[in-house]
Scaffold this active site. Structure first.
Site, PDB file in Angstrom:
ATOM      1  CB  CYS A  33      67.982 -21.477 -39.070  1.00  0.00           C
ATOM      2  SG  CYS A  33      68.302 -20.222 -37.834  1.00  0.00           S
ATOM      3  CB  CYS A 102      72.980 -14.935 -38.874  1.00  0.00           C
ATOM      4  SG  CYS A 102      72.591 -16.248 -40.048  1.00  0.00           S
TER       5      CYS A 102
HETATM    6 FE1  FES Z   1      69.803 -18.981 -38.707  1.00  0.00          FE
HETATM    7 FE2  FES Z   1      72.352 -18.417 -38.951  1.00  0.00          FE
HETATM    8  S1  FES Z   1      71.194 -19.804 -40.167  1.00  0.00           S
HETATM    9  S2  FES Z   1      71.017 -17.712 -37.409  1.00  0.00           S
END
Ligand code: FES
Length: 128
Positions: A33, A102
């Site tokens: 991400c 996360c």
């Molecule tokens: Fe990867 Fe939140 S989307 S840490």
């Protein structure tokens, strides 16, 4: 998508920023991400006296960073390392399944900050 508690932490994080007296800093990132999380800790005789964060990331990453800072304050290093990402998720009142990673990042950032603190301590000992 997010509960009110998560949104409140995202909008008004209590622990955002760097920590002047930090003696451990952990920086981790998620390649998929692209989010980056930095946790600063101030440790005195194995107790985490203060913790702050700087996170470049999503709502869940910021809320998880803020929560983990609250949770580790006042804890021993071992107690802080024993905190799991699912505990962070529970304390946040839940995260969407695709956002659980996360909380893993927050857990890893604490681990990295403690590792940095231990490395610094070793270096200090060698100087003496
Ligand atoms: Fe990867 Fe939140 S989307 S840490």
């Amino acid at each position: 998508m997010y509960n009110q508690g998560v949104l409140d932490r995202f909008n008004n994080p209590k622990n955002a920023g760097s920590l002047a007296g930090a003696n451990g800093v952990g920086k981790v990132g998620n390649m998929q991400c692209g989010d980056i999380m930095k946790i600063y800790v101030q440790i005195e005789r194995d107790i985490i006296r203060d913790a702050k964060f700087k996170t470049f990331g999503c709502v869940a990453a910021i809320a998880s960073s803020d929560m983990v800072c609250d949770v580790i304050k006042g804890k021993t290093i071992d107690q802080a390392l024993a905190i799991s990402n699912s505990e962070i998720v529970t304390l946040l009142g839940g995260l969407p399944p695709q956002k659980v990673h996360c909380s893993v990042l927050a857990r890893e950032a604490v681990e990295a900050a403690v590792a940095d603190y231990k490395k610094r301590l070793e270096r200090e000992k060698k100087k003496v």
